[in-house]
Design an enzyme around this catalytic site. Structure first.
Site, PDB file in Angstrom:
ATOM      1  N   SER A   1       0.852  -1.186   0.000  1.00 32.96           N
ATOM      2  CA  SER A   1       0.000   0.000   0.000  1.00 32.96           C
ATOM      3  C   SER A   1       0.888   1.236   0.000  1.00 32.96           C
ATOM      4  CB  SER A   1      -0.886   0.012   1.245  1.00 32.96           C
ATOM      5  OG  SER A   1      -0.094   0.431   2.344  1.00 32.96           O
ATOM      6  N   LYS A   2       0.262   2.390  -0.189  1.00 34.02           N
ATOM      7  CA  LYS A   2       1.019   3.650  -0.186  1.00 34.02           C
ATOM      8  C   LYS A   2       1.836   3.775   1.099  1.00 34.02           C
ATOM      9  CE  LYS A   2       0.204   6.601  -3.642  1.00 34.02           C
ATOM     10  NZ  LYS A   2      -1.034   6.581  -4.407  1.00 34.02           N
ATOM     11  N   ARG A   3       1.230   3.356   2.227  1.00 33.46           N
ATOM     12  CA  ARG A   3       1.905   3.526   3.512  1.00 33.46           C
ATOM     13  C   ARG A   3       3.128   2.611   3.633  1.00 33.46           C
ATOM     14  NH1 ARG A   3      -0.350   1.545   7.992  1.00 33.46           N
ATOM     15  NH2 ARG A   3      -2.307   1.393   6.855  1.00 33.46           N
ATOM     16  N   ASP A   4       2.961   1.340   3.195  1.00 31.69           N
ATOM     17  CA  ASP A   4       4.098   0.404   3.262  1.00 31.69           C
ATOM     18  C   ASP A   4       5.239   0.861   2.380  1.00 31.69           C
ATOM     19  OD1 ASP A   4       2.700  -1.578   4.737  1.00 31.69           O
ATOM     20  OD2 ASP A   4       1.654  -2.117   2.902  1.00 31.69           O
ATOM     21  N   SER A   5       4.846   1.505   1.268  1.00 30.92           N
ATOM     22  CA  SER A   5       5.856   1.784   0.266  1.00 30.92           C
ATOM     23  C   SER A   5       6.659   3.007   0.656  1.00 30.92           C
ATOM     24  CB  SER A   5       5.211   1.976  -1.096  1.00 30.92           C
ATOM     25  OG  SER A   5       4.359   3.078  -1.053  1.00 30.92           O
TER      26      SER A   5
END
Ligand code: GLU
Length: 317
Positions: free
Chosen positions: A250-254
């Site tokens: 996800s955007k957050r993990d990335s």
């Protein structure tokens, strides 16, 4: 004029030309770093060229400032590209010309169906996310009174076969997988499938290395290449970076959102080493201390595609 000169020059080259083609919808993340590195290693191993193309075709999804961010990040990591950067947002004329050729040859037709109508008309069971194969409603012409929304290319019943340098032999039945697929969308934006094929040919790209999430797009692109009389490049699809617990990144993990500038010149070696490890490649002992350019040169010299794993996983940090 400039376009013509460039095409002639590229097509004369018989050596390898690879490319990295990020969409500027967010900063470079672990998955795109792996695609950048993998495409660079494949192209440079044979002394080939590595080009950069910004896939900013889907204008509503482009994030302002993102192109600069991606370019600075790549530079800070030591990547250098071999020609002018191509921007898809400036290539509408070329996509239009290809669409006209396909239409004149009877391969493309207008479609008046909405998404909901396609879902209703399709007999295949599907859940929300899966693509519903197009049932062919408008294949023989638009139903009376219906305006064209999108343009679709006809697919045949023969399976499309190719050999992927990482994933092995593949065969796809396009009729079952997606049916006649969209080459120009209802919002008038040219579809990714068409733009990629037109640009790869124009840039003289003969080696496409990218994430395995695009493996299913490859038979569609090969289908278009055949219809347009373009050469089919060599393909290599890299394993996918997943979220730490598995599943889609996800955007957050990335948030390996590779911060640019000083920080990156300090941490770049470690990031590249992690991406090399992800691709199963040997890592020089002093990797984290090497300047990016130097580390990349060593990685190219040691690159062995046979070591790339077929299954993905979390990015080693
Ligand atoms: N622009 C696509 C992406 O960022 C990659 C397209 C390609 O490599 O063919 O996912």
């Amino acid at each position: 004029m400039k376009e013509q000169r460039q095409a002639t020059r590229y097509n004369d080259l018989s050596s390898v030309t690879g490319r990295f083609a990020p969409s500027p919808t967010g900063p470079l993340h672990a998955g795109s770093l792996v695609a950048a590195l993998g495409s660079y290693l494949f192209a440079k191993r044979d002394g080939g060229r590595w080009l950069l193309r910004i896939e900013d075709l889907d204008t509503p999804r482009v994030v302002p400032g993102c192109v600069d961010d991606i370019l600075r990040t790549l530079e800070a990591l030591g990547f250098g590209w071999d020609d002018e950067i191509v921007f898809q947002s400036r290539r509408a004329g070329a996509y239009q010309a290809a669409l006209e050729r396909l239409t004149a040859g009877g391969s493309v037709y207008p479609c008046g169906c909405s998404r909901a109508e396609i879902a209703r008309a399709s007999s295949a069971p599907h859940d929300g996310d899966d693509e519903v194969p197009y049932p062919g409603t408008c294949r023989r012409g638009l139903p009376p009174g219906k305006p064209a929304r999108a343009w679709r290319v006809r697919v045949g019943s023969e399976p499309v076969r190719f050999r992927d340098a990482v994933m092995g032999e593949r065969a796809y039945d396009l009729a079952a997988a997606c049916g006649d697929f969209v080459v120009r969308r209802a919002d008038r934006i040219f579809a990714y499938q068409l733009a990629v094929v037109v640009d790869d040919e124009w840039q003289g790209v003969n080696q496409v290395v990218r994430g395995v999430d695009l493996l299913g797009s490859t038979p569609r692109q090969i289908h278009l290449q055949r219809l347009l009389g373009f050469p089919v490049p060599e393909y290599a699809h890299l394993p996918l970076v997943t979220a730490p617990g598995g599943g889609k990144l996800s955007k957050r993990d990335s948030a390996v959102s590779l911060a640019t500038g000083r920080q990156l010149s300090d941490e770049g070696g470690a990031l590249l080493a992690a991406a090399l490890a992800f691709l199963g490649q040997p890592i020089p002992a002093d990797a984290a201390r090497l300047p990016g350019r130097e580390l990349l040169a060593r990685a190219v010299a040691a690159f062995d595609p046979a070591l790339i794993p077929r299954t993905g996983g979390a990015f080693p940090t």
